[in-house]
Enzyme design. Structure first.
Site, PDB file in Angstrom:
ATOM      1  CG  ASP A   1      13.948  -4.988  -0.442  1.00  0.00           C
ATOM      2  OD1 ASP A   1      14.580  -4.027  -0.912  1.00  0.00           O
ATOM      3  OD2 ASP A   1      14.255  -6.171  -0.705  1.00  0.00           O
TER       4      ASP A   1
ATOM      5  CB  CYS B   1      -3.077   7.529   2.248  1.00  0.00           C
ATOM      6  SG  CYS B   1      -3.113   8.481   0.714  1.00  0.00           S
TER       7      CYS B   1
ATOM      8  CB  CYS C   1      -6.701   9.374  -1.015  1.00  0.00           C
ATOM      9  SG  CYS C   1      -5.589   8.631  -2.237  1.00  0.00           S
TER      10      CYS C   1
ATOM     11  CG  HIS D   1      -1.351   7.242  -2.674  1.00  0.00           C
ATOM     12  ND1 HIS D   1      -2.664   6.931  -2.406  1.00  0.00           N
ATOM     13  CD2 HIS D   1      -1.024   6.576  -3.825  1.00  0.00           C
ATOM     14  CE1 HIS D   1      -3.116   6.109  -3.351  1.00  0.00           C
ATOM     15  NE2 HIS D   1      -2.143   5.887  -4.221  1.00  0.00           N
TER      16      HIS D   1
ATOM     17  CG  ASP E   1      21.358  -3.866   1.795  1.00  0.00           C
ATOM     18  OD1 ASP E   1      22.161  -3.393   2.615  1.00  0.00           O
ATOM     19  OD2 ASP E   1      20.959  -3.230   0.802  1.00  0.00           O
TER      20      ASP E   1
ATOM     21  CB  CYS F   1      -6.773   5.482  -0.983  1.00  0.00           C
ATOM     22  SG  CYS F   1      -5.201   5.589  -0.096  1.00  0.00           S
TER      23      CYS F   1
END
Length: 375
Positions: free
Chosen positions: A266, A306, A309, A335, A92, A304
């Site tokens: 974002d 990840c 999980c 996660h 940015d 999920c």
């Protein structure tokens, strides 16, 4: 060398899916960019961020210029090498952070003089200096320097800030120069006023940029007003360039923005929420700090994949959060970033297959169900 370019693969209503080509890799759109403010996505290794499916992340000009300093980062090989991230980086301009330092800054046509929130040292950020800092950092996508007034603000104030931003956009483009493989994005401003948004878009397209951001939203105007602006604002921008909605957001904000023609977003939300014990799931937000999870052997989300999980129970995640263990921030951030990237992948597939409306309806219906019942 691959140059910067955008290819539109499919549209479904206003929603679009495509790819942004850069020398450091392809960014699949719609894309969510995790925020690596100070050269790190908090609580994550760069390779873990990549494992969630992120194609690009965001670095922060304001924070990096103050610490460790853009010149130092350049001496150490640029931001990619410094932080061990070999995929694209968007930086940015620093404008948003500087504008939020209301008590510490003085603005003029030249730019913004401000005092560091870290040590009180004085600095000047102008379009030219912002371009120089972003060049030193070596980011792949550079943002124009702009003024983003906090809403609510009077229409006269919004118009003044937008026109100053357009003059700064012209100076940013001149200072950016010719940098093959690097892209410069202009930022549309104009608050929630259609005529000002259109004026801003016309000014930016006349200057000509590699991509266009919609700035000045998600700053307190509320979702309804934001969607109201997006209903027309994306139509003012060229179809053959990526459109980036800055600082958004919550999952339903993201889905609504994609439905209105946005390609990139974002937000610090997935990582910040992870550190405060909030997990995003397809059934909505789970507060892992709540006592109901203390004896629950089930995963956060059984669908999920990840690590949080796959390998840990709600009871364990509750425990490490309550015990203030660093692992809590790591697992919940992983996660959340995984969930956000899964969301983007789901939208990309749905748009490509022409079933985005059905996907969107299913997304909202599943969230409306709420979390699984307590044991």
């Amino acid at each position: 060398m691959t140059t910067f370019g955008f290819t539109l693969h499919a549209t479904d209503g206003a929603a679009r899916t495509g790819a942004i080509a850069t020398p450091r890799g392809t960014i699949r759109t719609p894309a969510f960019m995790p925020v690596g403010t100070a050269g790190t996505v908090k609580a994550m290794l760069p390779e873990s961020v990549a494992a969630t499916g992120a194609d690009i992340l965001l670095g922060n000009t304001y924070h990096l210029m103050l610490r460790p300093g853009a010149e130092r980062v350049a001496r150490l090989g640029g931001l990619h090498a410094f932080m061990h991230w070999d995929k694209p980086i968007l930086t940015d301009s620093g404008g948003f952070q500087v504008m939020s330092l209301s008590g510490l800054r003085k603005m003029s046509e030249d730019g913004v003089a401000f005092r560091s929130h870290i040590d009180g040292s004085t600095h000047m950020l102008s379009p030219e200096r912002s371009m120089e800092i972003q060049r030193l950092l070596g980011s792949d996508i550079v943002m124009c320097f702009d003024e983003c007034p906090a809403l609510p603000a009077s229409e006269a104030e919004v118009a003044r800030a937008m026109r100053l931003s357009m003059r700064w956009a012209e100076r940013s483009k001149a200072a950016f120069g010719d940098r093959p493989g690097h892209a410069l994005f202009g930022i549309m401003q104009g608050g929630v006023t259609r005529e000002l948004r259109e004026e801003s878009a016309r000014a930016l397209t006349a200057i000509g940029f590699d991509g266009y951001a919609v700035g000045g939203l998600a700053v307190g105007e509320g979702q309804e007003a934001m969607f109201g602006v997006l209903d027309y604002a994306t139509g003012f921008l060229p179809e053959d360039r990526p459109r980036y909605l800055m600082g958004v957001g919550k999952p339903d904000d993201i889905v609504g923005a994609v439905a209105r023609g946005i390609d990139m977003m974002d937000c610090v939300l997935p990582s910040r929420s992870g550190r405060t014990g909030q997990a995003f799931t397809r059934r909505g937000v789970v507060n892992i700090k709540n006592a109901r999870h203390a004896d629950d052997p089930r995963p956060l989300d059984e669908h999920c994949s990840c690590p949080a999980c796959r390998n840990y129970s709600r009871a364990y995640l509750h425990h490490v959060f309550r015990a203030q263990e660093i692992l809590s921030s790591m697992l919940l951030t992983w996660h959340n970033l995984h969930y956000f990237q899964e969301l983007m992948a789901g939208m990309r597939a749905a748009i490509a297959e022409g079933r985005f409306a059905a996907w969107q309806a299913a997304f909202h219906a599943k969230r409306a169900e709420g979390d699984i019942d307590p044991l």
